[in-house]
Design a protein around this motif. Structure first.
Motif, mmCIF file in Angstrom:
data_model
loop_
_atom_site.group_PDB
_atom_site.id
_atom_site.type_symbol
_atom_site.label_atom_id
_atom_site.label_comp_id
_atom_site.label_asym_id
_atom_site.label_seq_id
_atom_site.Cartn_x
_atom_site.Cartn_y
_atom_site.Cartn_z
ATOM 1 N N ILE A 172 0.868 -1.178 0.000
ATOM 2 C CA ILE A 172 0.000 0.000 0.000
ATOM 3 C C ILE A 172 0.904 1.227 0.000
ATOM 4 O O ILE A 172 1.700 1.417 0.925
ATOM 5 N N MET A 173 0.803 2.050 -1.024
ATOM 6 C CA MET A 173 1.709 3.193 -1.136
ATOM 7 C C MET A 173 0.949 4.500 -1.266
ATOM 8 O O MET A 173 -0.028 4.596 -2.010
ATOM 9 N N THR A 174 1.412 5.500 -0.513
ATOM 10 C CA THR A 174 0.936 6.872 -0.663
ATOM 11 C C THR A 174 2.099 7.713 -1.197
ATOM 12 O O THR A 174 3.157 7.181 -1.532
ATOM 13 N N GLU A 175 1.902 9.020 -1.240
ATOM 14 C CA GLU A 175 2.962 9.895 -1.722
ATOM 15 C C GLU A 175 4.212 9.836 -0.847
ATOM 16 O O GLU A 175 5.325 10.070 -1.330
ATOM 17 N N THR A 176 4.043 9.497 0.432
ATOM 18 C CA THR A 176 5.164 9.624 1.373
ATOM 19 C C THR A 176 5.536 8.352 2.111
ATOM 20 O O THR A 176 6.516 8.358 2.863
ATOM 21 N N GLU A 177 4.791 7.273 1.937
ATOM 22 C CA GLU A 177 5.164 6.061 2.670
ATOM 23 C C GLU A 177 4.683 4.800 1.965
ATOM 24 O O GLU A 177 3.804 4.840 1.089
ATOM 25 N N LEU A 178 5.300 3.696 2.369
ATOM 26 C CA LEU A 178 4.962 2.373 1.856
ATOM 27 C C LEU A 178 4.560 1.489 3.022
ATOM 28 O O LEU A 178 5.282 1.392 4.015
ATOM 29 N N MET A 179 3.380 0.875 2.921
ATOM 30 C CA MET A 179 2.910 -0.054 3.941
ATOM 31 C C MET A 179 2.898 -1.470 3.370
ATOM 32 O O MET A 179 2.563 -1.675 2.194
ATOM 33 N N VAL A 180 3.243 -2.423 4.214
ATOM 34 C CA VAL A 180 3.332 -3.832 3.821
ATOM 35 C C VAL A 180 2.522 -4.647 4.820
ATOM 36 O O VAL A 180 2.721 -4.516 6.030
ATOM 37 N N ALA A 181 1.617 -5.481 4.334
ATOM 38 C CA ALA A 181 0.754 -6.249 5.235
ATOM 39 C C ALA A 181 0.627 -7.688 4.768
ATOM 40 O O ALA A 181 0.550 -7.957 3.564
ATOM 41 N N LEU A 182 0.596 -8.607 5.719
ATOM 42 C CA LEU A 182 0.414 -10.027 5.432
ATOM 43 C C LEU A 182 -0.709 -10.568 6.301
ATOM 44 O O LEU A 182 -0.795 -10.243 7.491
ATOM 45 N N ASP A 183 -1.570 -11.398 5.709
ATOM 46 C CA ASP A 183 -2.740 -11.904 6.434
ATOM 47 C C ASP A 183 -2.338 -12.689 7.678
ATOM 48 O O ASP A 183 -1.197 -13.147 7.801
#
Length: 467
Positions: A172-183
């Protein structure tokens, strides 16, 4: 009434990078190394810190990301995706990453897996006014995030993720950060690496080797990683976790040079071949593997039995995998185009043919015929997975139960249908032993045993169990 289920979602590959001046180029190389996970569509979204820009299309990585296309992808963060389509799941609009714009900022999503409650969530969201632009379950997360009442994106994402059921590895990416998620079950592989001061995330560790990144660790089930200019932070969006990695990743999907949960895929497949030699010893002249994912198991079988391993089958490198072609007719034509038997190797020989799985039976029947047409006197088929009797709800294209040849046919009936002189599947216990495990804890074997790690929703069952 819930919306009609259109079909399975994809088995895909995702790649992300944060904090590197050549983020798009790195993502291109990363996706190229993951091309085996999906050949129908690909996309990259980059961030320059102020805006998100994306390029995507239907085709291979090298076809979509031309020199001209890459000129538009400037930034120090990027996420990318490769996918293949299943029934009702194709089309440009479903190619990822999905990119959304709003007055409060932009959001890009890349997803590997399948949500078993996607249709229930879509029904609820549509009743509240949401309008979906794709038929992909990936879009559900974006709507849940934007409808969250929390003021901060991190909490919006955590709340949205907690509502999802099934298999999902998200970037999940916005202009300023990257998020990483696993179920919470970790059904799909996802790893974290670094390249200098930059962080890299990929479905398989082989992508790290290609871009020169160093493996750090696997993403944990129920974990949300947040990467921004302040570094990396790890949080939990679910504390109720029970690891259940998909065993088909070891058997078929992942590249042999990848490591999953510390286990090298080539080594695991080779061990499966050695175990098959114990469970199915034959007097034969030649062992051959079906290229490419069965080569490691064939080498293990040959090594354990002392029967010479030979290249009895040759693959045309310009034809994609038949298992991930969109339709049955294309699968059948693909088999005819992609493989050839080597007459000089198999003629007059008793052949042990090692393959990784039998799904619909079409491919196996054709390969056995190829070997016999080339003069093989006997063809003994050994399979490095147990019989696939049940559909996968988590993103693998095993379609409906009625299309799985092992769902209602015995091993002997399958043998007759594919024309082999004998047929042996590895046992569940033998497969787990090859993975260095004494039991099945920590692994998903739903397609073999019918025991799934998550609740399966009624509307999902209705589609997969049509028979």
């Amino acid at each position: 009434m819930l919306p009609e289920i259109k079909g399975l979602n994809e088995e895909c590959g995702i790649f992300g990078v944060f904090g590197h001046q050549d983020a798009a180029q790195l993502t291109y190389y990363g996706l190229h190394s993951l091309q085996h996970r999906g050949q129908e569509g690909t996309g990259i979204v980059v961030s320059d810190g102020k805006k998100l820009t994306g390029v995507k299309g239907e085709g291979l990585v090298s076809e979509i990301f031309t020199t001209e296309a890459m000129k538009d992808l400037e930034g120090s963060a990027a996420i990318g995706h490769v996918r293949y389509a299943t029934a009702g799941g194709g089309g440009y609009e479903n190619v990822q990453p999905l990119l959304f714009h709003s007055q409060t900022g932009s959001l890009a999503l890349a997803h590997n897996g399948n949500l078993v409650n996607a249709n229930s969530l879509k029904y609820q969201l549509e009743s509240q006014g949401s309008i979906f632009q794709t038929s992909s379950d990936t879009e559900v997360l974006a709507h849940l995030v934007r409808r969250s009442g929390y003021p901060h994106l991190k909490d919006q994402v955590k709340n949205a993720l907690s509502m999802l059921k099934g298999a999902y590895a998200y970037l999940i990416m916005t202009e300023t950060e990257l998020m990483v998620a696993l179920d919470p079950h970790g059904l799909r592989p996802l790893s974290l690496g670094c390249l200098g001061d930059a962080y890299v995330v990929a479905s398989e560790t082989c992508a790290f080797d290609v871009v020169g990144a160093e493996y750090i660790r696997d993403i944990m089930p129920g974990e949300l990683l947040i990467i921004n200019e302040n570094g990396l932070t790890s949080e939990r969006f679910s504390i109720s976790t029970t690891k259940a990695i998909c065993t088909m990743e070891y058997i078929y999907f992942s590249r042999p040079d990848s490591n999953i949960q510390g286990i090298n895929v080539h080594t695991a497949r080779k061990n499966m071949g050695k175990q098959l030699a114990v469970e199915a010893p034959f007097e034969a002249d030649v062992v051959t593997g079906v290229p490419d994912s069965s080569i490691s198991a064939a080498i293990g079988y040959a090594e354990a039995t002392g029967i010479p391993y030979e290249m009895g089958l040759i693959k045309n490198r310009y034809v994609g995998r038949t298992f991930i072609q969109p339709s049955q007719s294309l699968r059948e034509q693909g088999v005819k185009m992609k493989l050839s038997a080597v007459r000089g190797v198999v003629e007059g020989k008793r052949v042990v043919m090692v393959d990784d799985s039998i799904v619909r039976g079409t491919t196996s029947r054709r390969i056995v015929n190829l070997l016999k047409e080339a003069g093989a006197t006997e063809v003994h088929v050994v399979i490095s997975s147990p019989p696939i009797k049940n559909p996968c709800f988590y993103g693998i294209d095993t379609s409906t139960k009625e299309e799985l040849i092992a769902s209602d046919k015995s091993v002997e009936q399958i043998r007759e249908l594919i024309g082999a002189d004998s047929l042996t599947f590895i046992s569940v216990e033998g497969m787990m032993k090859a993975l260095g495990q004494e039991g099945t804890n920590g692994y998903c074997l739903g397609c073999f045993t019918g025991n799934y790690p998550t609740e399966i929703y009624p509307d999902t069952l209705q589609y997969y169990y049509q028979k």
